[in-house]
Design an enzyme around this catalytic site. Structure first.
Site, mmCIF file in Angstrom:
data_model
loop_
_atom_site.group_PDB
_atom_site.id
_atom_site.type_symbol
_atom_site.label_atom_id
_atom_site.label_comp_id
_atom_site.label_asym_id
_atom_site.label_seq_id
_atom_site.Cartn_x
_atom_site.Cartn_y
_atom_site.Cartn_z
ATOM 1 N N LYS A 110 -21.299 38.606 -9.653
ATOM 2 C CA LYS A 110 -22.026 38.809 -8.396
ATOM 3 C C LYS A 110 -21.537 40.118 -7.776
ATOM 4 C CE LYS A 110 -22.746 38.607 -3.809
ATOM 5 N NZ LYS A 110 -21.946 38.900 -2.615
ATOM 6 N N GLY B 101 -23.045 43.333 -1.563
ATOM 7 C CA GLY B 101 -23.616 44.496 -0.873
ATOM 8 C C GLY B 101 -22.546 45.395 -0.275
HETATM 9 N N1 LIG Z 1 -9.277 35.955 4.364
HETATM 10 C C1 LIG Z 1 -10.049 37.007 4.015
HETATM 11 N N2 LIG Z 1 -9.658 37.818 3.006
HETATM 12 C C2 LIG Z 1 -10.391 38.881 2.648
HETATM 13 N N3 LIG Z 1 -11.560 39.229 3.245
HETATM 14 C C3 LIG Z 1 -12.014 38.450 4.252
HETATM 15 C C4 LIG Z 1 -11.278 37.298 4.679
HETATM 16 N N4 LIG Z 1 -11.973 36.723 5.699
HETATM 17 C C5 LIG Z 1 -13.045 37.474 5.915
HETATM 18 N N5 LIG Z 1 -13.099 38.510 5.053
HETATM 19 C C6 LIG Z 1 -14.159 39.514 5.058
HETATM 20 O O1 LIG Z 1 -15.067 39.232 4.025
HETATM 21 C C7 LIG Z 1 -15.618 40.481 3.618
HETATM 22 C C8 LIG Z 1 -16.340 40.279 2.290
HETATM 23 O O2 LIG Z 1 -17.538 39.578 2.549
HETATM 24 P P1 LIG Z 1 -18.929 40.370 2.649
HETATM 25 O O3 LIG Z 1 -18.796 41.495 3.612
HETATM 26 O O4 LIG Z 1 -20.018 39.403 2.848
HETATM 27 O O5 LIG Z 1 -18.949 41.001 1.206
HETATM 28 P P2 LIG Z 1 -20.056 41.061 0.060
HETATM 29 O O6 LIG Z 1 -21.142 41.929 0.602
HETATM 30 O O7 LIG Z 1 -19.285 41.691 -1.045
HETATM 31 O O8 LIG Z 1 -20.503 39.668 -0.227
HETATM 32 C C9 LIG Z 1 -14.426 41.399 3.588
HETATM 33 O O9 LIG Z 1 -14.778 42.755 3.663
HETATM 34 C C10 LIG Z 1 -13.645 40.943 4.817
HETATM 35 O O10 LIG Z 1 -14.008 41.693 5.956
HETATM 36 C C1 LIG Z 2 -28.941 33.993 3.824
HETATM 37 C C2 LIG Z 2 -28.235 35.295 3.716
HETATM 38 O O1 LIG Z 2 -27.352 35.591 4.516
HETATM 39 N N1 LIG Z 2 -28.599 36.110 2.716
HETATM 40 C C3 LIG Z 2 -28.004 37.387 2.500
HETATM 41 C C4 LIG Z 2 -28.527 37.902 1.169
HETATM 42 C C5 LIG Z 2 -27.823 39.147 0.742
HETATM 43 C C6 LIG Z 2 -26.360 38.909 0.475
HETATM 44 O O2 LIG Z 2 -25.877 37.814 0.267
HETATM 45 O O3 LIG Z 2 -25.647 40.090 0.438
HETATM 46 P P1 LIG Z 2 -24.085 40.306 0.343
HETATM 47 O O4 LIG Z 2 -23.705 40.194 -1.085
HETATM 48 O O5 LIG Z 2 -23.905 41.679 0.862
HETATM 49 O O6 LIG Z 2 -23.367 39.278 1.172
HETATM 50 C C7 LIG Z 2 -28.356 38.386 3.633
HETATM 51 O O7 LIG Z 2 -29.463 38.337 4.166
HETATM 52 O O8 LIG Z 2 -27.514 39.257 3.932
#
Ligand SMILES: Nc1ncnc2c1ncn2[C@@H]1O[C@H](COP(=O)(O)OP(=O)(O)O)[C@@H](O)[C@H]1O
Ligand SMILES: CC(=O)N[C@@H](CCC(=O)OP(=O)(O)O)C(=O)O
Length: 269
Positions: A7, A10
């Site tokens: 995965k 973003g």
């Molecule tokens: N305990 C934690 N350890 C690491 N990152 C965390 C934690 N809790 C929250 N985060 C946040 O989660 C983020 C990753 O999730 P997200 O921004 O949704 O990433 P992605 O787009 O890769 O799914 C990290 O950049 C950080 O800010």
């Molecule tokens: C329901 C929901 O929150 N969907 C996500 C889908 C994209 C996603 O998951 O992107 P990341 O990998 O950056 O987290 C959104 O709209 O952002």
């Protein structure tokens, strides 16, 4: 045949190096049947901003109204998916882009009316993936779903990846993000974590935001997938499968002590 679901978050997509994509292509050429699932949260935020909307989230999930869904589809199944496919093609992979709507891959129901068009995964129908994997293709999946009644939904990409990994019987679920793994309150990165420890960290607010759907997907995947790892896509060689396993990141394990040493060398970054 060994299978891996990667995965790509973003948060890190736009910073991934060519060598990351070459490592993905190499996994396929070394016999790993690989599936890429991607998100694109920051790109969606950017487009919502350009169109004059402010993104809003509940526990890491985007509140998705009618216009929100249009933006999510355009960005995820459009620019983000095509950009990843073209980078993988450039790296030598035979990549093909699709979304969870295609082939009825991700069947969902509405998660919560308060979230709007956000889907809860009900089932995964992996037939289209089997056909592609048998043909040597590298599927690249945008995290959308359908309810089978003509409605499409926004699905969190971590959740989608976990469900797909379970459905195809993947050995590995690799959640590639912008942090080196799960950090504790003092910013150190855990080498491994159990579902019980995750629950406590979420309750204390030490795991929050976008990390919540990630750990939920990881815990859900544990019963079906041999290994679930959260790692930093910008760390060189993060996908190299030395002796058949990944060395970096935080591994989600069923019992404590399954990894040597509590913390990874990559501490606060
Ligand atoms: N305990 C934690 N350890 C690491 N990152 C965390 C934690 N809790 C929250 N985060 C946040 O989660 C983020 C990753 O999730 P997200 O921004 O949704 O990433 P992605 O787009 O890769 O799914 C990290 O950049 C950080 O800010
Ligand atoms: C329901 C929901 O929150 N969907 C996500 C889908 C994209 C996603 O998951 O992107 P990341 O990998 O950056 O987290 C959104 O709209 O952002």
């Amino acid at each position: 045949m060994k299978k891996v679901v990667i995965k790509i978050g973003g948060s890190v997509q736009e910073r991934l190096s060519s060598s990351f994509f070459r490592d993905c292509a190499n996994l396929v050429s070394r016999g790993w049947r690989s599936v890429i699932v991607h998100g694109g949260g920051p790109a969606i935020n950017r487009w919502q901003g350009r169109m004059g909307f402010s993104p809003s989230f509940v526990n890491g999930l985007r509140v998705t109204d009618d216009t929100g869904l249009e933006v999510v589809e355009m960005v995820l199944a459009g620019t983000v998916n095509k950009s990843l496919v073209s980078r993988l093609e450039q790296a030598g992979a035979s990549a093909v882009g699709l979304s969870g709507v295609d082939g009825g891959l991700i069947r969902v129901s509405q998660k919560d009316p308060a979230l709007g068009w956000v889907g809860e995964v009900e089932t995964v129908r992996p037939a289209v993936l089997r056909t592609l994997l048998e043909g040597g293709w590298l599927p690249v999946i945008a995290s959308l779903g359908t309810d089978g009644a003509g409605c499409r939904y926004n699905v969190n990409a971590d959740t989608a990846a976990g469900a797909i990994a379970g459905a195809i019987g993947a050995e590995y679920l690799v959640l590639v993000t912008d942090v080196p793994g799960i950090r504790t309150g003092d910013e150190r990165v855990l080498k491994s974590i159990t579902p019980g420890q995750i629950e406590k960290m979420v309750a204390k607010g030490e795991i929050h935001g976008g990390m919540i759907p990630k750990v939920e997907a990881a815990v859900a995947g544990l019963s079906q997938v041999k290994e679930v790892v959260i790692l930093d896509g910008c760390s060189p060689g993060c996908l190299s499968m030395e002796n058949g396993f990944l060395s970096g990141g935080t591994r989600i394990v069923t019992e404590e002590g399954m990894c040597d040493g509590a913390f990874s060398d990559v501490s606060a970054q």
